[in-house]
Design a protein around this motif. Structure first.
Motif, PDB file in Angstrom:
ATOM      1  N   ASP A  69      98.709  95.343  10.223  1.00 33.96           N
ATOM      2  CA  ASP A  69      98.408  94.646  11.474  1.00 33.96           C
ATOM      3  C   ASP A  69      97.908  93.227  11.195  1.00 33.96           C
TER       4      ASP A  69
ATOM      5  N   GLU B 222      99.877  89.765  12.158  1.00 34.84           N
ATOM      6  CA  GLU B 222      99.170  88.738  12.933  1.00 34.84           C
ATOM      7  C   GLU B 222      99.200  87.403  12.191  1.00 34.84           C
TER       8      GLU B 222
ATOM      9  N   ARG C 182     106.858  97.680  12.920  1.00 27.44           N
ATOM     10  CA  ARG C 182     105.484  97.870  12.441  1.00 27.44           C
ATOM     11  C   ARG C 182     105.360  99.194  11.683  1.00 27.44           C
TER      12      ARG C 182
END
Length: 128
Positions: free
Chosen positions: A24, A28, A54
Motif C-alpha cells: 500500500d 501510494e 494490488r
C-alpha cells in the motif's frame, strides 16, 4: 547466526500484514511520484482492476519472499512487455520501494535483500 539470518525474508517483512502495508505504501509512493505516476494513476479509474493489481502485488511479494501465499498473475516479462519502461522509471520505482521499506522500519539487511530481488527482475521489466 544472527536473527536476520534465521528469519525468512517473508518474516522480516512482517508476514502478510507487513507486506500488505508495504504494498500500500509503495503504490501510494508510485501514485505521488511524478516520474512514474502516469502509469499508476489510471488504476484509480477502475477500482476492480486496481484491487486485482494490488492483490497480485501483495501475493507476488509474499510468495517471492518465502510466504505461503500463491501468486497466480503473469510473470514479470509478460506483464511488462510492451510498456517501454525506461531505466529512469525503473530507478524511480526502486526509490519508491526503498521509501516504503524505510517508512515501515525495515532493517538495512532486509532492505538490501529486497533491493537484490528488485534488481534481479530489472531485465524482465525495464526496456521490454
Amino acid at each position: 547466526m544472527n536473527q536476520t539470518e534465521e528469519k525468512s525474508l517473508y518474516e522480516r517483512l512482517g508476514a502478510i500484514d507487513g507486506i500488505t502495508r508495504l504494498v500500500d505504501d509503495i503504490v501510494e509512493n508510485h501514485m505521488s511520484n511524478p516520474a512514474v505516476n502516469k502509469r499508476f494513476l489510471p488504476l484509480k479509474d477502475n477500482p476492480e482492476h486496481f484491487a486485482e493489481v494490488r492483490q497480485h502485488l501483495i501475493n507476488f511479494l509474499a510468495a517471492g519472499s518465502g510466504g505461503p501465499e500463491e501468486y497466480t498473475g503473469k510473470d514479470m516479462l509478460s506483464s511488462h512487455r510492451g510498456m517501454n519502461i525506461s531505466q529512469g522509471e525503473y530507478m524511480h520505482v526502486i526509490d519508491d520501494i526503498m521509501k516504503a521499506l524505510n517508512k515501515n522500519n525495515i532493517d538495512d539487511q532486509t532492505q538490501k535483500d529486497v533491493l537484490a530481488v528488485a534488481y534481479s527482475l530489472k531485465g524482465d521489466i525495464a526496456g521490454v
